[in-house]
Design a protein around this motif. Structure first.
Motif: not given
Length: 157
Positions: A35-41, A47-50, A70-75
């Motif tokens: 059980n891990v927490t994952t995200d991407c940026a 491409h914000k919110n793409a 999954l939606h694009a976001r910036k760090v």
């Protein structure tokens, strides 16, 4: 690590490599009962919110990975505090993250492929290439995801 880590996967625009890594690792961790927490940026906010690139989604879906949610976001600055591991896809992303990361959190940043036994150091950007590039990216991501899972399992013992 005495707890399961929160992991952030990072590429340039957050539509190809990092969402692919997120989808693959999330799938493999769940299958392993971890059980891990994952995200991407992305290091850039082009491409914000793409949604992820359709070529990445097609290649990943064919291998059984789910890109839903999954939606694009910036760090953002809070990411450096929130995540235990921040895994950029290449040396440029690594340098960009180091430039903006507070010194006390820089130890969390390392190349994603450092968890693999392959000869590559970086996951190449498939954006301007053909379908084979997306398949190769998935091959590398699967290797690094397996290595990262082994690292997490070993740290829990």
């Amino acid at each position: 690590m005495s707890h399961y880590p929160a992991i952030l996967f990072v590429c340039l625009g957050n539509i190809c490599r990092s969402p692919s890594a997120h989808a693959v690792f999330r799938h493999k961790a769940k299958a392993a009962g971890i059980n891990v927490t994952t995200d991407c940026a992305g290091t850039q906010g082009f491409h914000k919110n793409a949604k992820p690139d359709q070529r990445a989604v097609s290649a990943g879906t064919a291998r059984g990975y789910d890109f839903s949610g999954l939606h694009a976001r910036k760090v953002v600055a809070d990411d450096f505090e929130k995540f235990d591991l921040i895994l950029p896809m290449d040396h440029t992303n690594l340098a960009d993250l180091i430039d903006v990361c507070p010194p006390e959190h820089q130890h969390k940043i390392q190349l994603f492929l450092s968890f693999s036994d392959c000869d590559e150091e970086a996951v190449p950007d498939p954006y301007y290439g053909g379908a084979k590039g997306f398949e190769y990216v998935l091959d590398l991501i699967e290797l690094a995801s397996d290595g990262l899972l082994e690292h997490i399992k070993a740290a829990k013992q």
